[in-house]
Every structure is written in structure tokens, then in C-alpha cells.
Design a protein around this motif. Structure first.
Motif, PDB file in Angstrom:
ATOM      1  N   THR A  93       0.960  -1.211   0.031  1.00  0.00           N
ATOM      2  CA  THR A  93       0.103   0.030  -0.054  1.00  0.00           C
ATOM      3  C   THR A  93       0.942   1.252  -0.053  1.00  0.00           C
ATOM      4  O   THR A  93       0.512   2.336  -0.753  1.00  0.00           O
ATOM      5  CB  THR A  93      -0.930   0.033   1.143  1.00  0.00           C
ATOM      6  N   LEU A  94       1.781   1.462   0.862  1.00  0.00           N
ATOM      7  CA  LEU A  94       2.723   2.521   1.014  1.00  0.00           C
ATOM      8  C   LEU A  94       3.519   2.643  -0.296  1.00  0.00           C
ATOM      9  O   LEU A  94       3.488   3.872  -1.102  1.00  0.00           O
ATOM     10  CB  LEU A  94       3.750   2.143   2.048  1.00  0.00           C
ATOM     11  N   TRP A  95       3.824   1.579  -1.001  1.00  0.00           N
ATOM     12  CA  TRP A  95       4.544   1.572  -2.240  1.00  0.00           C
ATOM     13  C   TRP A  95       3.568   2.322  -3.393  1.00  0.00           C
ATOM     14  O   TRP A  95       4.002   3.333  -4.146  1.00  0.00           O
ATOM     15  CB  TRP A  95       5.003   0.562  -2.860  1.00  0.00           C
ATOM     16  N   PHE A  96       2.463   1.894  -3.439  1.00  0.00           N
ATOM     17  CA  PHE A  96       1.282   2.568  -4.452  1.00  0.00           C
ATOM     18  C   PHE A  96       1.137   3.864  -4.076  1.00  0.00           C
ATOM     19  O   PHE A  96       0.984   4.697  -4.892  1.00  0.00           O
ATOM     20  CB  PHE A  96      -0.016   1.435  -4.294  1.00  0.00           C
ATOM     21  N   LYS A  97       1.188   4.162  -2.910  1.00  0.00           N
ATOM     22  CA  LYS A  97       0.712   5.499  -2.443  1.00  0.00           C
ATOM     23  C   LYS A  97       2.146   6.331  -2.879  1.00  0.00           C
ATOM     24  O   LYS A  97       1.654   7.370  -3.420  1.00  0.00           O
ATOM     25  CB  LYS A  97       0.670   5.639  -0.883  1.00  0.00           C
ATOM     26  N   VAL A  98       3.201   6.213  -2.481  1.00  0.00           N
ATOM     27  CA  VAL A  98       4.359   6.780  -2.818  1.00  0.00           C
ATOM     28  C   VAL A  98       4.485   7.000  -4.240  1.00  0.00           C
ATOM     29  O   VAL A  98       4.906   8.045  -5.022  1.00  0.00           O
ATOM     30  CB  VAL A  98       5.732   6.396  -2.037  1.00  0.00           C
ATOM     31  N   VAL A  99       4.630   5.835  -4.752  1.00  0.00           N
ATOM     32  CA  VAL A  99       5.145   5.725  -6.393  1.00  0.00           C
ATOM     33  C   VAL A  99       3.909   6.313  -7.301  1.00  0.00           C
ATOM     34  O   VAL A  99       4.167   7.223  -8.184  1.00  0.00           O
ATOM     35  CB  VAL A  99       5.400   4.470  -6.916  1.00  0.00           C
ATOM     36  N   TYR A 100       2.766   5.928  -7.014  1.00  0.00           N
ATOM     37  CA  TYR A 100       1.450   6.541  -7.835  1.00  0.00           C
ATOM     38  C   TYR A 100       0.695   7.551  -7.250  1.00  0.00           C
ATOM     39  O   TYR A 100      -0.163   8.085  -7.942  1.00  0.00           O
ATOM     40  CB  TYR A 100       0.866   5.046  -8.263  1.00  0.00           C
TER      41      TYR A 100
ATOM     42  N   SER B 247       3.627 -16.844  -8.768  1.00  0.00           N
ATOM     43  CA  SER B 247       3.488 -15.842  -8.094  1.00  0.00           C
ATOM     44  C   SER B 247       4.651 -14.892  -7.785  1.00  0.00           C
ATOM     45  O   SER B 247       4.539 -13.587  -7.879  1.00  0.00           O
ATOM     46  CB  SER B 247       2.837 -16.148  -6.735  1.00  0.00           C
ATOM     47  N   ASN B 248       5.829 -15.411  -7.679  1.00  0.00           N
ATOM     48  CA  ASN B 248       6.960 -14.680  -7.635  1.00  0.00           C
ATOM     49  C   ASN B 248       7.532 -13.949  -8.592  1.00  0.00           C
ATOM     50  O   ASN B 248       8.054 -12.740  -8.427  1.00  0.00           O
ATOM     51  CB  ASN B 248       8.044 -15.473  -6.676  1.00  0.00           C
ATOM     52  N   VAL B 249       7.296 -14.596  -9.950  1.00  0.00           N
ATOM     53  CA  VAL B 249       7.749 -13.828 -11.078  1.00  0.00           C
ATOM     54  C   VAL B 249       6.966 -12.563 -11.208  1.00  0.00           C
ATOM     55  O   VAL B 249       7.246 -11.643 -11.524  1.00  0.00           O
ATOM     56  CB  VAL B 249       7.780 -14.730 -12.217  1.00  0.00           C
ATOM     57  N   MET B 250       5.550 -12.644 -10.879  1.00  0.00           N
ATOM     58  CA  MET B 250       4.480 -11.654 -10.938  1.00  0.00           C
ATOM     59  C   MET B 250       4.975 -10.528 -10.071  1.00  0.00           C
ATOM     60  O   MET B 250       4.855  -9.640 -10.321  1.00  0.00           O
ATOM     61  CB  MET B 250       3.233 -12.028 -10.846  1.00  0.00           C
ATOM     62  N   LEU B 251       5.361 -10.906  -8.840  1.00  0.00           N
ATOM     63  CA  LEU B 251       5.717 -10.087  -7.774  1.00  0.00           C
ATOM     64  C   LEU B 251       6.920  -9.150  -8.070  1.00  0.00           C
ATOM     65  O   LEU B 251       6.910  -8.163  -8.187  1.00  0.00           O
ATOM     66  CB  LEU B 251       6.204 -10.869  -6.535  1.00  0.00           C
ATOM     67  N   PHE B 252       7.879  -9.770  -8.928  1.00  0.00           N
ATOM     68  CA  PHE B 252       9.232  -9.171  -9.409  1.00  0.00           C
ATOM     69  C   PHE B 252       8.701  -8.120 -10.360  1.00  0.00           C
ATOM     70  O   PHE B 252       9.267  -6.947 -10.616  1.00  0.00           O
ATOM     71  CB  PHE B 252      10.148 -10.064 -10.049  1.00  0.00           C
ATOM     72  N   LEU B 253       7.731  -8.536 -11.291  1.00  0.00           N
ATOM     73  CA  LEU B 253       7.172  -7.625 -12.271  1.00  0.00           C
ATOM     74  C   LEU B 253       6.417  -6.311 -12.104  1.00  0.00           C
ATOM     75  O   LEU B 253       6.263  -5.367 -12.729  1.00  0.00           O
ATOM     76  CB  LEU B 253       6.607  -8.429 -13.445  1.00  0.00           C
ATOM     77  N   VAL B 254       5.794  -6.266 -10.830  1.00  0.00           N
ATOM     78  CA  VAL B 254       5.048  -5.265 -10.248  1.00  0.00           C
ATOM     79  C   VAL B 254       5.562  -4.111 -10.432  1.00  0.00           C
ATOM     80  O   VAL B 254       4.866  -3.097 -10.787  1.00  0.00           O
ATOM     81  CB  VAL B 254       4.560  -5.716  -8.851  1.00  0.00           C
TER      82      VAL B 254
ATOM     83  N   SER C 258       3.664   1.928 -14.460  1.00  0.00           N
ATOM     84  CA  SER C 258       2.378   2.289 -14.808  1.00  0.00           C
ATOM     85  C   SER C 258       1.259   1.459 -13.689  1.00  0.00           C
ATOM     86  O   SER C 258       1.363   0.509 -13.332  1.00  0.00           O
ATOM     87  CB  SER C 258       1.839   1.795 -16.184  1.00  0.00           C
ATOM     88  N   LEU C 259       0.453   2.544 -13.284  1.00  0.00           N
ATOM     89  CA  LEU C 259      -0.449   2.167 -12.165  1.00  0.00           C
ATOM     90  C   LEU C 259      -1.089   0.763 -12.597  1.00  0.00           C
ATOM     91  O   LEU C 259      -1.252  -0.292 -11.918  1.00  0.00           O
ATOM     92  CB  LEU C 259      -1.486   3.113 -11.829  1.00  0.00           C
ATOM     93  N   VAL C 260      -1.893   0.932 -13.709  1.00  0.00           N
ATOM     94  CA  VAL C 260      -2.960  -0.196 -14.359  1.00  0.00           C
ATOM     95  C   VAL C 260      -1.835  -1.573 -14.352  1.00  0.00           C
ATOM     96  O   VAL C 260      -2.142  -2.691 -13.916  1.00  0.00           O
ATOM     97  CB  VAL C 260      -3.271   0.138 -15.527  1.00  0.00           C
ATOM     98  N   ILE C 261      -0.735  -1.552 -14.950  1.00  0.00           N
ATOM     99  CA  ILE C 261       0.321  -2.598 -15.274  1.00  0.00           C
ATOM    100  C   ILE C 261       0.491  -3.223 -13.838  1.00  0.00           C
ATOM    101  O   ILE C 261       0.694  -4.367 -13.833  1.00  0.00           O
ATOM    102  CB  ILE C 261       1.331  -2.105 -16.376  1.00  0.00           C
ATOM    103  N   SER C 262       1.062  -2.333 -12.797  1.00  0.00           N
ATOM    104  CA  SER C 262       1.535  -2.784 -11.736  1.00  0.00           C
ATOM    105  C   SER C 262       0.313  -3.275 -10.896  1.00  0.00           C
ATOM    106  O   SER C 262       0.641  -4.745 -10.389  1.00  0.00           O
ATOM    107  CB  SER C 262       1.936  -1.543 -10.741  1.00  0.00           C
ATOM    108  N   GLU C 263      -0.987  -2.960 -11.271  1.00  0.00           N
ATOM    109  CA  GLU C 263      -1.910  -3.626 -10.464  1.00  0.00           C
ATOM    110  C   GLU C 263      -2.507  -4.884 -11.053  1.00  0.00           C
ATOM    111  O   GLU C 263      -2.616  -5.892 -10.528  1.00  0.00           O
ATOM    112  CB  GLU C 263      -3.410  -2.640 -10.664  1.00  0.00           C
ATOM    113  N   ILE C 264      -2.324  -5.168 -12.540  1.00  0.00           N
ATOM    114  CA  ILE C 264      -2.307  -6.350 -13.231  1.00  0.00           C
ATOM    115  C   ILE C 264      -1.348  -7.593 -12.706  1.00  0.00           C
ATOM    116  O   ILE C 264      -1.763  -8.463 -12.424  1.00  0.00           O
ATOM    117  CB  ILE C 264      -2.428  -6.029 -14.747  1.00  0.00           C
TER     118      ILE C 264
END
Length: 171
Positions: free
Chosen positions: A15-22, A67-74, A79-85
């Protein structure tokens, strides 16, 4: 070791990351995690079917690796939308290992020692998560994306080591 990686990327840190970055609002983050929790709940229910088809160890490792490959890609595409995906994709399998792991652990522990054995196992697992938020906070100060990269790489290393050790184990 996997728990240490998991402690780095708990809900508060993400949550902090999404708040700070986006710059998203806390209510926006809340909506993200409502979706995350729904996806997670569905995937946990489906875990049993997958385990029946490919076995407990493979369910644990294959779903966790994805799951962990997807975590690495967040954090990669900024891009907010791509990070959420990528976060939602991560959640499609991130907890599928839990029912399989619990079943596997309970096949290894004699029936009369399961309560004590599970207590120790969960105590160690939760204990390893303790330093995660503090380490994430330190890393966040210098390289916010590094929180995701570090967590994913720690967890991937664990998955590979676990598979190397238990790949022939059958239940």
C-alpha cells in the motif's frame, strides 16, 4: 527463508509503495486489496483440484514460482494499471501453496504430534516475517522497487531449493 521474503511485501508495504510511487489514495489502495483478497480466496479454493492433478510439492512450487515472477514484475513498468495487473496475477497463485503445504506438513508429522508440530512450524514461519517490514522500510528509503525485487528473489530461491529437495516426494 520464504517467510522473510513474504514479510518484505505485506499489505502495508505494498500500500505504501502504491501511495508513494503512484500517489493513490488510501481508499484506492483499499479497493485494490479488496480485489486481491477476492482473487486470493478463489485461488485457495482451486488449490485442492490442482494438487490432486499434479501433487502437493508441484502445486506448492509451480504456483509459488509464477506468483513470485509476477511479484518481481509489479514495479518494472512504472504504470499504475500494469502494476495492479501484475499484483492481481500474483494473487491468482500466491496462496495456492498454503493448503498443499499444510497437507504436506501434516503427512510428515505423526498424528499424535500434529498440534505441537504445526504450532512450532507456524511459530517459526511467523517469526521469520518479523524483520520484513523493518528491512522493507530501510530498502524503501533508497530503492523502493528493491522491496519487490528482493522479496521475489528470496522467494524464488526458496522455491527452487524446496523443489530440489522434495521433487521426488509423493503423497
Amino acid at each position: 527463508v520464504d517467510s522473510l521474503g513474504g514479510g518484505l511485501v505485506n499489505t502495508a508495504i505494498i500500500t505504501l509503495w502504491f501511495k508513494v510511487v503512484y500517489g493513490i489514495s488510501l481508499s484506492g489502495a483499499g479497493l485494490i486489496f479488496i480485489i486481491v483478497n477476492v482473487v486470493t480466496a478463489i485461488s485457495v479454493i482451486l488449490s485442492g483440484r490442482l494438487s490432486k492433478g499434479i501433487g502437493l510439492v508441484r502445486t506448492m512450487v509451480y504456483t509459488h514460482l509464477f506468483s513470485n515472477v509476477m511479484l518481481f514484475l509489479v514495479p518494472i513498468f512504472h504504470s499504475l494499471v500494469i502494476s495492479e495487473i501484475f499484483l492481481f496475477l500474483r494473487q491468482t497463485t500466491s496462496q495456492m501453496d498454503v493448503p498443499a503445504r499444510d497437507s504436506l506438513v501434516n503427512t510428515m508429522i505423526p498424528k499424535d504430534a500434529r498440534i505441537a508440530g504445526n504450532s512450532v512450524f507456524l511459530g517459526v514461519r511467523n517469526g521469520l516475517q518479523i524483520p520484513g517490514p523493518g528491512l522493507a522500510g530501510l530498502l524503501f528509503e533508497v530503492f523502493p522497487e528493491g522491496v519487490f525485487f528482493s522479496a521475489a528473489l528470496i522467494k524464488i530461491a526458496y522455491d527452487i531449493a524446496f523443489f530440489a529437495r522434495y521433487r521426488t516426494f509423493r503423497v
